[in-house]
Write a protein that holds these residues in place. Structure first.
Motif, PDB file in Angstrom:
ATOM      1  N   PRO A 231      -0.140   3.711  -7.069  1.00 32.64           N
ATOM      2  CA  PRO A 231       0.374   2.645  -7.939  1.00 32.64           C
ATOM      3  C   PRO A 231       1.900   2.565  -7.940  1.00 32.64           C
ATOM      4  N   GLN A 232       2.570   3.700  -7.627  1.00 34.78           N
ATOM      5  CA  GLN A 232       4.033   3.692  -7.573  1.00 34.78           C
ATOM      6  C   GLN A 232       4.566   2.791  -6.458  1.00 34.78           C
ATOM      7  N   ASN A 233       3.689   2.431  -5.503  1.00 33.26           N
ATOM      8  CA  ASN A 233       4.117   1.523  -4.434  1.00 33.26           C
ATOM      9  C   ASN A 233       4.419   0.119  -4.953  1.00 33.26           C
ATOM     10  N   GLY A 234       3.916  -0.205  -6.147  1.00 28.45           N
ATOM     11  CA  GLY A 234       4.213  -1.523  -6.739  1.00 28.45           C
ATOM     12  C   GLY A 234       5.704  -1.739  -6.901  1.00 28.45           C
ATOM     13  N   LYS A 235       6.404  -0.739  -7.405  1.00 28.07           N
ATOM     14  CA  LYS A 235       7.863  -0.831  -7.582  1.00 28.07           C
ATOM     15  C   LYS A 235       8.582  -0.811  -6.240  1.00 28.07           C
ATOM     16  N   ILE A 236       8.033  -0.053  -5.287  1.00 24.97           N
ATOM     17  CA  ILE A 236       8.624  -0.028  -3.940  1.00 24.97           C
ATOM     18  C   ILE A 236       8.549  -1.418  -3.309  1.00 24.97           C
ATOM     19  N   ILE A 237       7.414  -2.099  -3.515  1.00 25.02           N
ATOM     20  CA  ILE A 237       7.256  -3.458  -2.987  1.00 25.02           C
ATOM     21  C   ILE A 237       8.314  -4.389  -3.579  1.00 25.02           C
ATOM     22  N   GLU A 238       8.526  -4.291  -4.885  1.00 21.65           N
ATOM     23  CA  GLU A 238       9.554  -5.130  -5.524  1.00 21.65           C
ATOM     24  C   GLU A 238      10.904  -4.941  -4.844  1.00 21.65           C
ATOM     25  N   GLU A 239      11.266  -3.687  -4.608  1.00 23.19           N
ATOM     26  CA  GLU A 239      12.577  -3.413  -4.004  1.00 23.19           C
ATOM     27  C   GLU A 239      12.625  -3.873  -2.544  1.00 23.19           C
ATOM     28  N   ILE A 240      11.538  -3.644  -1.800  1.00 19.37           N
ATOM     29  CA  ILE A 240      11.482  -4.090  -0.399  1.00 19.37           C
ATOM     30  C   ILE A 240      11.690  -5.604  -0.317  1.00 19.37           C
ATOM     31  N   LEU A 241      10.966  -6.347  -1.148  1.00 19.33           N
ATOM     32  CA  LEU A 241      11.067  -7.811  -1.113  1.00 19.33           C
ATOM     33  C   LEU A 241      12.465  -8.279  -1.487  1.00 19.33           C
ATOM     34  N   SER A 242      13.036  -7.654  -2.495  1.00 20.88           N
ATOM     35  CA  SER A 242      14.383  -8.034  -2.942  1.00 20.88           C
ATOM     36  C   SER A 242      15.412  -7.787  -1.841  1.00 20.88           C
ATOM     37  N   PHE A 535       2.307 -14.135   4.318  1.00 19.45           N
ATOM     38  CA  PHE A 535       3.273 -15.160   4.728  1.00 19.45           C
ATOM     39  C   PHE A 535       3.904 -15.852   3.514  1.00 19.45           C
ATOM     40  N   LYS A 536       3.076 -16.209   2.541  1.00 12.31           N
ATOM     41  CA  LYS A 536       3.617 -16.881   1.345  1.00 12.31           C
ATOM     42  C   LYS A 536       4.491 -15.936   0.522  1.00 12.31           C
ATOM     43  N   LEU A 537       4.156 -14.650   0.551  1.00 16.01           N
ATOM     44  CA  LEU A 537       4.954 -13.655  -0.167  1.00 16.01           C
ATOM     45  C   LEU A 537       6.395 -13.631   0.347  1.00 16.01           C
ATOM     46  N   HIS A 538       6.572 -14.019   1.614  1.00 13.55           N
ATOM     47  CA  HIS A 538       7.898 -13.984   2.228  1.00 13.55           C
ATOM     48  C   HIS A 538       8.541 -15.371   2.343  1.00 13.55           C
ATOM     49  N   GLN A 539       7.926 -16.372   1.730  1.00 10.69           N
ATOM     50  CA  GLN A 539       8.530 -17.714   1.753  1.00 10.69           C
ATOM     51  C   GLN A 539       9.489 -17.942   0.586  1.00 10.69           C
ATOM     52  N   LYS A 540       9.343 -17.147  -0.456  1.00 13.72           N
ATOM     53  CA  LYS A 540      10.311 -17.164  -1.553  1.00 13.72           C
ATOM     54  C   LYS A 540      10.303 -15.777  -2.189  1.00 13.72           C
ATOM     55  N   LEU A 541      11.254 -15.500  -3.062  1.00 18.35           N
ATOM     56  CA  LEU A 541      11.353 -14.166  -3.638  1.00 18.35           C
ATOM     57  C   LEU A 541      10.440 -14.012  -4.853  1.00 18.35           C
ATOM     58  N   TYR A 542       9.462 -13.132  -4.728  1.00 17.32           N
ATOM     59  CA  TYR A 542       8.608 -12.747  -5.850  1.00 17.32           C
ATOM     60  C   TYR A 542       9.192 -11.455  -6.411  1.00 17.32           C
ATOM     61  N   LYS A 543       9.652 -11.486  -7.657  1.00 23.95           N
ATOM     62  CA  LYS A 543      10.483 -10.406  -8.185  1.00 23.95           C
ATOM     63  C   LYS A 543       9.718  -9.275  -8.866  1.00 23.95           C
ATOM     64  N   THR A 544       8.543  -9.568  -9.395  1.00 29.38           N
ATOM     65  CA  THR A 544       7.836  -8.550 -10.176  1.00 29.38           C
ATOM     66  C   THR A 544       6.416  -8.337  -9.657  1.00 29.38           C
ATOM     67  N   GLU A 545       5.862  -7.192 -10.036  1.00 31.76           N
ATOM     68  CA  GLU A 545       4.483  -6.885  -9.654  1.00 31.76           C
ATOM     69  C   GLU A 545       3.520  -7.959 -10.150  1.00 31.76           C
ATOM     70  N   SER A 546       3.768  -8.484 -11.345  1.00 30.65           N
ATOM     71  CA  SER A 546       2.855  -9.494 -11.901  1.00 30.65           C
ATOM     72  C   SER A 546       2.958 -10.810 -11.121  1.00 30.65           C
ATOM     73  N   GLU A 547       4.162 -11.165 -10.667  1.00 30.81           N
ATOM     74  CA  GLU A 547       4.318 -12.385  -9.857  1.00 30.81           C
ATOM     75  C   GLU A 547       3.596 -12.224  -8.516  1.00 30.81           C
ATOM     76  N   ILE A 548       3.716 -11.032  -7.943  1.00 24.84           N
ATOM     77  CA  ILE A 548       3.051 -10.749  -6.658  1.00 24.84           C
ATOM     78  C   ILE A 548       1.537 -10.817  -6.828  1.00 24.84           C
ATOM     79  N   GLN A 549       1.044 -10.224  -7.920  1.00 27.32           N
ATOM     80  CA  GLN A 549      -0.389 -10.278  -8.213  1.00 27.32           C
ATOM     81  C   GLN A 549      -0.842 -11.711  -8.435  1.00 27.32           C
ATOM     82  N   GLY A 550       0.007 -12.495  -9.100  1.00 23.07           N
ATOM     83  CA  GLY A 550      -0.315 -13.905  -9.361  1.00 23.07           C
ATOM     84  C   GLY A 550      -0.487 -14.686  -8.067  1.00 23.07           C
ATOM     85  N   LEU A 551       0.374 -14.424  -7.084  1.00 23.29           N
ATOM     86  CA  LEU A 551       0.253 -15.095  -5.781  1.00 23.29           C
ATOM     87  C   LEU A 551      -1.065 -14.715  -5.119  1.00 23.29           C
TER      88      LEU A 551
END
Length: 656
Positions: A231-242, A535-551
């Motif tokens: 589950p700690q990878n959720g925060k890693i994903i946020e930082e990677i995307l940013s 692909f859609k995850l990388h078309q705009k910046l999703y900043k939080t775990e909840s936004e990523i889950q929403g997509l």
């Protein structure tokens, strides 16, 4: 002829790497002092600097994936910032970039097509790395690249740790009674005078229970453990995307998806989205029929609310009923060594190559098979094959290229090497490694990648083998070879019972072939779900775990025919895009599959799958040319036409 795999001095890798990097920098500085630069006196030696570095660093990074330990992790973490900083410095060196541009402008007419391709790729990559930007911005890009390397390694390590930490112990035989004997034997242990069974999140063990486990609660237990790993990878994903978003905006791109496409065969974002949505549209009706059939079947067991953790179990039962397929019946016919030997015979028959085991060659484990590959009795490549699951091995299957085929400055031919790594059922005293047919398919897939690298005849390392191949077509040769693992004549070369030597009979093979397209639309839609999410995850910046889950939820609402439970955090284990090279490129599997299916259809249309003339044409047009030309041109050279999406849908039984 070949460098031996030898990491006896692994602990001192950092010191040795520092020396190699310092020497590499000095060599590049010397090259930059040349007044009249040419392809021969500048590009060739610059290319060899890169090959020397790859020769040293590849085994160090590789060992951390296949024999993970505190020492390999420590060495990896020591070497990673050094190599990351060096590569960033080189890729942002404006003097190298301008030198390449001058050579391209001055010598264009005298260069051959392969040399032109090398310069075209290198100049493009320098521009993509920001070499034209000011020093302050370059420094920030360097920081971003290093941090991204660290994060992707951490993502992968978290997954491996979570996989190794979990155990499900079962004492009641009723809960394991349907599990195949070979899997059950491996799970069995004695404790306090009782027979117990241990299941883990290692893929062979996980698949055994999720596919055959009789107890629904236990299936959910192991499914939940698997789908909530790290589950700690959720925060890693946020930082990677940013960080990726910041990086590509510095480089002048609107988003990471458009940056990613700058090196791919697909050129526009809408081209990728339209491609995926077209496939989804053509496959969804069939997928809905497949899931309804499964729901009806589960009703026989009184299951009216089929869940994600039921799919593998009831799919296997339904497949067995429809096609009379029993995986356990087949596994004695797919003993690891027999499969490999038969596979080598098949490759010899269609590509005129021989595999010769080198018994005294060093490798990272005693179970690794090392082979030289010969053509007309002459050795031209070496391959390392590591197939069995181990606790210290990263999950999944992959091919890793070590050396490239090329001709050096003195005219000497350098030979290529590669590793194939899988996670097949382990052998145990008295029980050899018995594969599922899906494991056989995986072996063909990874060998397809390896042959693409090892069969190269390209004299320039930068575009030899898989180097320089656009990421969205790199899966073409691997998927193409997969199709042969369902051919009757091919299967008979190695599907032999490990105890009796009896060849798998025609009826059993026919069932396997017919079952190939079982739930193929469901499988395709699942891949499209992953690809659209990526692909859609990388078309705009999703900043939080909840936004990523929403997509992800939104995509599932449109394309998934059965929704996973809310606790499922698939993204935290999506190593392909967060710890591999597939960010904004997961669509490549389907994109390349169109090419592979269409190429294989030519064999079907010819009336014989063992069409040696066609296979040798494919070898020369696709495999031997590596990344020296764009794949759309190579495919046209092979097929004499553009690829058709319908070939894939026909082979998968989605359209007729």
């Amino acid at each position: 002829m070949f460098k031996e795999f030898d990491l006896t001095d692994l602990e001192n890798s950092k010191k040795r790497l520092e020396e190699i990097l310092e020497d590499s920098k000095n060599k590049i500085d010397e090259l930059l002092k040349i007044e009249e630069k040419s392809y021969k006196n500048f590009v060739k030696p610059y290319e060899e600097v890169g090959e020397r570095l790859s020769d040293f660093i590849t085994p160090i990074f590789h060992i951390d994936s296949v024999k993970n330990s505190e020492i390999t992790q420590k060495v990896y973490e020591e070497c990673l910032p050094l190599i990351s900083n060096y590569e960033t410095e080189v890729s942002q060196n404006d003097n190298i970039y301008r030198s390449l541009k001058v050579i391209q402008d001055k010598s264009y007419r005298s260069l051959n097509d392969i040399q032109k391709k090398v310069l075209e790729n290198e100049i493009r990559d320098f521009e993509l790395s920001g070499c034209h930007l000011n020093n302050e911005i370059k420094e920030r890009l360097k920081e971003i690249n290093l941090r991204l390397s660290e994060l992707s390694h951490k993502f992968s390590q978290n997954l491996l740790n979570a996989t190794n930490e979990y155990e499900m112990i079962i004492e009641d035989y009723e809960d394991v009674k349907e599990i195949p004997a070979s899997d059950l034997e491996f799970a069995k242990f004695e404790e306090d005078g009782k027979t117990k069974y241990k299941f883990t999140l290692q893929m062979p063990s996980y698949l055994a229970y999720i596919t055959y486990g009789s107890n629904r609660q236990r299936r959910e237990e192991i499914y939940k453990a698997y789908s909530t790993r790290a589950p700690q990878n959720g925060k890693i994903i946020e930082e990677i995307l940013s960080l990726k978003d910041e990086k590509v905006k510095i480089l002048g791109f609107e988003n990471y998806a458009s940056y990613s496409l700058s090196t791919k065969m697909a050129k526009k974002e809408e081209e990728v989205i339209n491609f995926l949505e077209e496939l989804a549209k053509k496959g969804k009706d069939r997928a809905l029929e497949e899931i309804e059939e499964l729901k009806e079947y589960a009703l026989k067991d009184g299951i009216s609310d089929i869940k994600s953790f039921d799919l593998a179990y009831y799919s296997e039962k339904l497949k067995e009923e429809k096609y009379d397929i029993d995986e356990e019946y087949y596994r004695p016919y797919f003993e690891k060594t027999s499969v490999l030997n038969g596979f080598f015979s098949f490759l010899n028959k269609i590509f005129n190559v021989e595999f010769e085991e080198i018994k005294d060659a060093k490798a990272w484990d005693k179970d690794v098979l090392v082979c030289n590959i010969k053509e007309n009795s002459k050795v031209f490549a070496r391959i390392y094959i590591d197939l069995e699951a181990k606790k210290e091995k990263r999950g999944g299957a992959w091919m890793n290229n070590w050396h490239s085929h090329y001709v050096d400055m003195d005219g000497n031919k350098k030979l290529p090497t590669a590793y194939i790594v899988c996670n097949f059922p382990q052998s145990k005293e008295g029980v050899p490694s018995l594969l599922r047919h899906s494991d056989v398919v995986t072996l063909f897939h990874e060998m397809g990648h390896a042959l693409h690298h090892l069969f190269s005849k390209v004299p320039e390392a930068f575009v030899s083998g898989i180097a320089g191949v656009a990421w969205d077509v790199v899966e073409f040769p691997s998927q193409f070879l997969e199709y042969f693992s369902y051919d009757k004549e091919v299967l008979k070369m190695f599907a032999k019972h490990y105890e009796t030597g009896k060849v798998l009979d025609d009826e059993a093979i026919d069932k396997l072939i017919k079952a190939r397209n079982f739930q193929s639309a469901l499988s395709m839609l699942r891949q499209i779900e992953f690809a659209l999410f990526d692909f859609k995850l990388h078309q705009k910046l999703y900043k939080t775990e909840s936004e990523i889950q929403g997509l992800l939820d939104n995509i599932r609402d449109n394309y998934a025919v059965i929704k996973p439970p809310e606790y499922n955090k698939f993204q935290n284990g999506f190593a392909h895009i967060f710890a591999g090279g597939y960010a904004a490129g997961y669509y490549s599997y389907k994109w390349a599959e169109v090419l592979s299916a269409d190429a294989f259809y030519m064999f079907i249309d010819s009336g014989k799958v063992f069409n040696k003339e066609l296979a040798m044409k494919y070898k020369k047009a696709i495999l031997e040319k590596g990344g020296s030309q764009d794949m759309d041109k190579l495919f046209y050279e092979f097929a004499q036409r553009e690829p058709s999406v319908d070939s894939l849908l026909k082979i998968d039984g989605i359209i007729s």
